[in-house]
Design a protein around this motif. Structure first.
Motif, PDB file in Angstrom:
ATOM      1  N   ALA A 184     -10.836  -0.096   7.480  1.00 48.39           N
ATOM      2  CA  ALA A 184     -12.012  -0.538   6.727  1.00 48.39           C
ATOM      3  C   ALA A 184     -12.302  -2.017   6.998  1.00 48.39           C
ATOM      4  O   ALA A 184     -13.458  -2.411   7.164  1.00 48.39           O
ATOM      5  CB  ALA A 184     -11.799  -0.291   5.236  1.00 48.39           C
ATOM      6  N   GLU A 185     -11.260  -2.816   7.058  1.00 50.01           N
ATOM      7  CA  GLU A 185     -11.424  -4.246   7.328  1.00 50.01           C
ATOM      8  C   GLU A 185     -11.991  -4.484   8.728  1.00 50.01           C
ATOM      9  O   GLU A 185     -12.887  -5.316   8.919  1.00 50.01           O
ATOM     10  CB  GLU A 185     -10.072  -4.954   7.185  1.00 50.01           C
ATOM     11  N   ILE A 186     -11.493  -3.735   9.706  1.00 47.94           N
ATOM     12  CA  ILE A 186     -11.983  -3.868  11.087  1.00 47.94           C
ATOM     13  C   ILE A 186     -13.468  -3.511  11.153  1.00 47.94           C
ATOM     14  O   ILE A 186     -14.268  -4.238  11.751  1.00 47.94           O
ATOM     15  CB  ILE A 186     -11.163  -2.980  12.050  1.00 47.94           C
ATOM     16  N   LEU A 187     -13.830  -2.402  10.525  1.00 53.75           N
ATOM     17  CA  LEU A 187     -15.229  -1.971  10.553  1.00 53.75           C
ATOM     18  C   LEU A 187     -16.138  -2.950   9.817  1.00 53.75           C
ATOM     19  O   LEU A 187     -17.263  -3.207  10.244  1.00 53.75           O
ATOM     20  CB  LEU A 187     -15.357  -0.569   9.967  1.00 53.75           C
ATOM     21  N   LYS A 188     -15.642  -3.498   8.737  1.00 51.53           N
ATOM     22  CA  LYS A 188     -16.439  -4.443   7.941  1.00 51.53           C
ATOM     23  C   LYS A 188     -16.653  -5.754   8.699  1.00 51.53           C
ATOM     24  O   LYS A 188     -17.723  -6.341   8.624  1.00 51.53           O
ATOM     25  CB  LYS A 188     -15.732  -4.709   6.609  1.00 51.53           C
ATOM     26  N   SER A 189     -15.656  -6.182   9.449  1.00 51.76           N
ATOM     27  CA  SER A 189     -15.747  -7.470  10.147  1.00 51.76           C
ATOM     28  C   SER A 189     -16.742  -7.444  11.298  1.00 51.76           C
ATOM     29  O   SER A 189     -17.307  -8.476  11.645  1.00 51.76           O
ATOM     30  CB  SER A 189     -14.378  -7.892  10.673  1.00 51.76           C
ATOM     31  N   LYS A 190     -16.938  -6.296  11.911  1.00 56.30           N
ATOM     32  CA  LYS A 190     -17.859  -6.127  13.044  1.00 56.30           C
ATOM     33  C   LYS A 190     -17.498  -7.011  14.233  1.00 56.30           C
ATOM     34  O   LYS A 190     -18.324  -7.294  15.097  1.00 56.30           O
ATOM     35  CB  LYS A 190     -19.297  -6.349  12.624  1.00 56.30           C
ATOM     36  N   LYS A 191     -16.251  -7.461  14.297  1.00 55.28           N
ATOM     37  CA  LYS A 191     -15.786  -8.234  15.451  1.00 55.28           C
ATOM     38  C   LYS A 191     -15.400  -7.241  16.551  1.00 55.28           C
ATOM     39  O   LYS A 191     -14.795  -6.218  16.272  1.00 55.28           O
ATOM     40  CB  LYS A 191     -14.562  -9.077  15.088  1.00 55.28           C
ATOM     41  N   PRO A 241      -4.229  -9.924  15.295  1.00 51.97           N
ATOM     42  CA  PRO A 241      -3.868  -9.827  13.873  1.00 51.97           C
ATOM     43  C   PRO A 241      -3.993  -8.400  13.325  1.00 51.97           C
ATOM     44  O   PRO A 241      -3.181  -7.981  12.502  1.00 51.97           O
ATOM     45  CB  PRO A 241      -4.852 -10.757  13.174  1.00 51.97           C
ATOM     46  N   TYR A 242      -5.013  -7.678  13.801  1.00 54.09           N
ATOM     47  CA  TYR A 242      -5.164  -6.289  13.358  1.00 54.09           C
ATOM     48  C   TYR A 242      -3.987  -5.438  13.833  1.00 54.09           C
ATOM     49  O   TYR A 242      -3.494  -4.592  13.104  1.00 54.09           O
ATOM     50  CB  TYR A 242      -6.475  -5.691  13.861  1.00 54.09           C
ATOM     51  N   LEU A 243      -3.555  -5.667  15.060  1.00 51.83           N
ATOM     52  CA  LEU A 243      -2.414  -4.927  15.588  1.00 51.83           C
ATOM     53  C   LEU A 243      -1.151  -5.230  14.780  1.00 51.83           C
ATOM     54  O   LEU A 243      -0.426  -4.309  14.387  1.00 51.83           O
ATOM     55  CB  LEU A 243      -2.195  -5.267  17.060  1.00 51.83           C
ATOM     56  N   LYS A 244      -0.917  -6.497  14.505  1.00 43.44           N
ATOM     57  CA  LYS A 244       0.256  -6.884  13.713  1.00 43.44           C
ATOM     58  C   LYS A 244       0.206  -6.261  12.317  1.00 43.44           C
ATOM     59  O   LYS A 244       1.208  -5.759  11.815  1.00 43.44           O
ATOM     60  CB  LYS A 244       0.359  -8.403  13.615  1.00 43.44           C
ATOM     61  N   GLN A 245      -0.966  -6.286  11.724  1.00 41.54           N
ATOM     62  CA  GLN A 245      -1.140  -5.709  10.387  1.00 41.54           C
ATOM     63  C   GLN A 245      -0.909  -4.191  10.424  1.00 41.54           C
ATOM     64  O   GLN A 245      -0.285  -3.627   9.517  1.00 41.54           O
ATOM     65  CB  GLN A 245      -2.549  -6.028   9.891  1.00 41.54           C
ATOM     66  N   THR A 246      -1.388  -3.537  11.464  1.00 39.68           N
ATOM     67  CA  THR A 246      -1.199  -2.089  11.608  1.00 39.68           C
ATOM     68  C   THR A 246       0.273  -1.744  11.745  1.00 39.68           C
ATOM     69  O   THR A 246       0.779  -0.849  11.055  1.00 39.68           O
ATOM     70  CB  THR A 246      -1.980  -1.564  12.835  1.00 39.68           C
ATOM     71  N   ILE A 247       0.973  -2.452  12.611  1.00 38.43           N
ATOM     72  CA  ILE A 247       2.403  -2.192  12.812  1.00 38.43           C
ATOM     73  C   ILE A 247       3.177  -2.452  11.527  1.00 38.43           C
ATOM     74  O   ILE A 247       4.045  -1.665  11.149  1.00 38.43           O
ATOM     75  CB  ILE A 247       2.947  -3.031  13.984  1.00 38.43           C
ATOM     76  N   SER A 248       2.855  -3.518  10.836  1.00 33.61           N
ATOM     77  CA  SER A 248       3.535  -3.820   9.571  1.00 33.61           C
ATOM     78  C   SER A 248       3.290  -2.716   8.542  1.00 33.61           C
ATOM     79  O   SER A 248       4.218  -2.302   7.847  1.00 33.61           O
ATOM     80  CB  SER A 248       3.043  -5.147   8.997  1.00 33.61           C
ATOM     81  N   SER A 249       2.066  -2.249   8.462  1.00 29.60           N
ATOM     82  CA  SER A 249       1.741  -1.182   7.498  1.00 29.60           C
ATOM     83  C   SER A 249       2.492   0.104   7.814  1.00 29.60           C
ATOM     84  O   SER A 249       2.981   0.780   6.916  1.00 29.60           O
ATOM     85  CB  SER A 249       0.242  -0.917   7.493  1.00 29.60           C
ATOM     86  N   ILE A 250       2.567   0.436   9.088  1.00 27.91           N
ATOM     87  CA  ILE A 250       3.297   1.641   9.486  1.00 27.91           C
ATOM     88  C   ILE A 250       4.782   1.475   9.158  1.00 27.91           C
ATOM     89  O   ILE A 250       5.420   2.390   8.646  1.00 27.91           O
ATOM     90  CB  ILE A 250       3.082   1.940  10.983  1.00 27.91           C
ATOM     91  N   TYR A 251       5.309   0.300   9.430  1.00 25.15           N
ATOM     92  CA  TYR A 251       6.717   0.037   9.139  1.00 25.15           C
ATOM     93  C   TYR A 251       6.997   0.144   7.643  1.00 25.15           C
ATOM     94  O   TYR A 251       8.024   0.689   7.231  1.00 25.15           O
ATOM     95  CB  TYR A 251       7.106  -1.351   9.664  1.00 25.15           C
ATOM     96  N   LEU A 252       6.076  -0.326   6.825  1.00 21.50           N
ATOM     97  CA  LEU A 252       6.291  -0.320   5.375  1.00 21.50           C
ATOM     98  C   LEU A 252       6.279   1.085   4.777  1.00 21.50           C
ATOM     99  O   LEU A 252       6.865   1.294   3.706  1.00 21.50           O
ATOM    100  CB  LEU A 252       5.247  -1.193   4.678  1.00 21.50           C
ATOM    101  N   ILE A 253       5.628   2.052   5.429  1.00 19.04           N
ATOM    102  CA  ILE A 253       5.609   3.409   4.867  1.00 19.04           C
ATOM    103  C   ILE A 253       6.804   4.244   5.312  1.00 19.04           C
ATOM    104  O   ILE A 253       6.924   5.398   4.908  1.00 19.04           O
ATOM    105  CB  ILE A 253       4.304   4.167   5.190  1.00 19.04           C
ATOM    106  N   GLN A 254       7.694   3.674   6.097  1.00 20.36           N
ATOM    107  CA  GLN A 254       8.810   4.474   6.598  1.00 20.36           C
ATOM    108  C   GLN A 254       9.678   5.056   5.477  1.00 20.36           C
ATOM    109  O   GLN A 254      10.206   6.154   5.620  1.00 20.36           O
ATOM    110  CB  GLN A 254       9.656   3.680   7.583  1.00 20.36           C
TER     111      GLN A 254
END
Length: 116
Positions: free
Chosen positions: A18-25, A55-68
């Motif tokens: 959602a953040e990626i889509l909202k940023s339109k970068k 930063p999006y990649l880092k955030q994605t990896i962190s989120s995946i790691y946190l749901i383990q």
């Protein structure tokens, strides 16, 4: 697999997407898809896109790691089986287990989940 784990995937990735889509970068990293014809400008655009993407990649990896910890036991068992078989078959390739597990998780779980 998607039925069991999709809620966990959504919990981890939905806010980031959602953040990626909202940023339109633009985060396009494929040089072929960059519309710029001047090579220097294309390289500058790729560098800028990488700055947006990282930063999006880092955030994605962190989120995946946190749901383990809440990752479904059925999927943990599947991944453990893949790890066991891969380590037995590819004893001389130390990174084979990680390549195989990563490919499985991303290609069979995360990518289809994002497309949904």
């Amino acid at each position: 697999m998607k039925i069991v784990a999709l809620p966990h995937l959504h919990k981890a990735l939905k806010p980031i997407i959602a953040e990626i889509l909202k940023s339109k970068k633009t985060c396009e990293l494929d040089p072929v898809r960059i519309q710029e014809t001047d090579e220097k400008k294309k390289q500058a655009q790729l560098k800028k896109n990488m700055l947006y993407f990282t930063p999006y990649l880092k955030q994605t990896i962190s989120s995946i790691y946190l749901i383990q910890d809440i990752f479904p036991m059925a999927l943990r068992n599947i991944l453990n089986q893949i790890k066991t078989v891969t380590s037995q078959r590819f004893k001389d390739v130390p990174d084979a287990v990680y390549f195989n597990l990563t490919a499985f998780v991303f290609l069979r779980f995360i990518c289809p989940g994002k497309m949904r």
